[in-house]
Design a protein around this motif. Structure first.
Motif, mmCIF file in Angstrom:
data_model
loop_
_atom_site.group_PDB
_atom_site.id
_atom_site.type_symbol
_atom_site.label_atom_id
_atom_site.label_comp_id
_atom_site.label_asym_id
_atom_site.label_seq_id
_atom_site.Cartn_x
_atom_site.Cartn_y
_atom_site.Cartn_z
ATOM 1 N N HIS A 42 16.639 48.604 -37.243
ATOM 2 C CA HIS A 42 16.184 47.985 -38.484
ATOM 3 C C HIS A 42 17.218 46.986 -39.017
ATOM 4 O O HIS A 42 16.851 45.951 -39.578
ATOM 5 C CB HIS A 42 15.901 49.061 -39.526
ATOM 6 C CG HIS A 42 14.761 49.951 -39.167
ATOM 7 N ND1 HIS A 42 13.440 49.572 -39.314
ATOM 8 C CD2 HIS A 42 14.728 51.205 -38.642
ATOM 9 C CE1 HIS A 42 12.649 50.552 -38.914
ATOM 10 N NE2 HIS A 42 13.405 51.550 -38.499
ATOM 11 N N LEU A 47 16.470 43.095 -39.657
ATOM 12 C CA LEU A 47 16.756 42.443 -40.944
ATOM 13 C C LEU A 47 17.661 41.233 -40.742
ATOM 14 O O LEU A 47 17.484 40.199 -41.394
ATOM 15 C CB LEU A 47 17.399 43.446 -41.903
ATOM 16 C CG LEU A 47 17.711 42.949 -43.320
ATOM 17 C CD1 LEU A 47 16.428 42.514 -44.035
ATOM 18 C CD2 LEU A 47 18.433 44.041 -44.125
ATOM 19 N N CYS A 94 13.372 47.461 -45.569
ATOM 20 C CA CYS A 94 14.192 47.976 -44.466
ATOM 21 C C CYS A 94 14.654 49.401 -44.763
ATOM 22 O O CYS A 94 14.540 50.298 -43.916
ATOM 23 C CB CYS A 94 15.388 47.055 -44.241
ATOM 24 S SG CYS A 94 16.522 47.589 -42.938
#
Length: 283
Positions: free
Chosen positions: A85, A89, A236
Motif C-alpha cells: 500500500h 501511494l 491507504c
C-alpha cells in the motif's frame, strides 16, 4: 572489529540502563569517552538509539529495535501489510511514503516505499521526529483516549520553527481536528520546508497501531497542496486496517479450530501437557 564490539557493548548498556549519558557509559564500560561517543553516533545514525527529548545528553533504545525483534506482533503485521500500500501511494502521489510508530514522545520510522533518504536526513539533522510537531503523532493521538493524549503531551514541547505548536492545549485542539477529519496535515512545524500528511492504522478494536505518512520537502510540497493528499492517505490507512482486521479474524478462526480439535481429542493422555498458542495446559 573492535569498533563493532564497542558499539554492541554500548547498545547493550543503553538498553539495560536507559536513559544514560556519555560519562556514565564510559565509566561503566571502561572505554574512553571518544570511543563511546563514536559508537553512540553510529547507533543513532542507524536508528537504533534516540536522544532523551528533555535531556539530549542521555540516550534511549529506539522503537526500531522492538519492531525488528518482533516483540510487538501487531506492529510487525502492520508493517508487512503496509508495504504494498505504501508503494501504491507513492506511485499515486509521486511522493515518499512511510510508516511510523509511537516511541515515547517521538515517532519511529519503521518502513517506507523506496529510498528513505529524506527521512534519514531529517533525523540526522534534527533528531527523531517529535510527536507534537508530527502529522503521524497527531494521527495516532487522535485515536487514543483523552487521558493518554494528555499524558503523552505532558512535557515541555520544544519549538522547532515559527509554526511549531508548543502549547499542549493547542496541540490537543489540532488532534481533535484530526479525529474529526480522519487525517492530519502538518506544515512546516518540524522543518520549515517540510509538509507531512498522516492517517492512523487501526487494529480490530479501533486502537492505533501505526500511521501512514506522506511527506514532501521543498519543491515537492506544492504537490500535497495540489492533490487531495488527506483523502489519499486516509484511504491507504483504511485499506491496511482492513487487512489487519481480516488477518486477525483468520487467526482467531484458526485458534478456534485448534481448540475444537483439542477439545474433541481422546482424554486418555494422563498428565501429558498440550501446547496451545504458547500456553501450556493439562488436557
Amino acid at each position: 572489529m573492535k569498533s563493532v564490539r564497542t558499539a554492541i557493548r554500548v547498545f547493550e548498556s543503553v538498553a539495560a540502563r536507559q536513559p544514560i549519558g556519555l560519562s556514565e557509559l564510559s565509566r561503566h564500560l571502561g572505554v574512553p569517552k571518544a570511543s563511546v561517543q563514536r559508537a553512540l553516533d553510529t547507533l543513532y545514525q542507524a536508528g537504533w538509539l534516540r536522544r532523551d527529548a528533555s535531556d539530549p545528553g542521555r540516550w534511549f533504545v529506539s522503537a526500531r529495535f522492538a519492531v525488528l525483534a518482533d516483540t510487538a506482533p501487531v506492529i510487525v503485521a502492520a508493517r508487512e501489510a503496509a508495504r504494498p500500500h505504501l508503494w501504491a501511494l507513492r506511485e499515486e502521489t509521486g511522493l515518499p511514503t512511510g510508516l511510523f510508530v509511537l516511541d515515547g514522545s517521538h515517532m519511529a520510522y519503521v518502513a517506507g516505499a523506496g529510498d528513505a533518504t529524506d527521512v534519514r536526513a531529517i533525523e540526522l539533522t534534527h533528531g527523531p521526529l517529535p510527536v507534537h510537531v508530527s502529522a503521524a503523532g497527531r494521527a495516532i493521538l487522535s485515536r487514543l483516549p483523552a487521558r493518554t493524549r494528555r499524558e503523552v503531551l505532558d512535557r515541555s514541547l520544544r519549538r522547532y520553527t515559527d509554526a511549531s505548536l508548543t502549547d499542549p492545549e493547542s496541540v490537543l485542539d489540532a488532534v481533535a481536528r484530526v479525529e474529526r477529519d480522519g487525517y492530519a496535515i502538518v506544515v512546516g512545524e518540524f522543518r520549515e520546508d517540510t509538509t507531512t500528511v498522516s492517517a492512523p492504522i487501526l487494529d480490530r478494536y479501533g486502537m492505533p497501531v501505526a500511521a501512514v505518512t506522506l511527506f514532501a520537502v521543498e519543491d515537492r510540497v506544492a504537490r500535497v497542496v495540489a492533490a487531495d493528499a488527506g483523502a489519499q492517505v486516509l484511504a491507504c490507512a483504511r485499506a491496511i486496517s482492513d487487512e489487519l482486521a481480516v488477518s486477525a479474524v483468520a487467526c482467531l478462526a484458526d485458534a478456534g479450530s485448534t481448540l475444537q480439535k483439542v477439545g474433541s481429542a481422546p482424554a486418555d493422555h494422563g498428565s501429558e501437557r498440550v501446547e496451545l498458542h504458547g500456553v501450556a495446559r493439562l488436557p
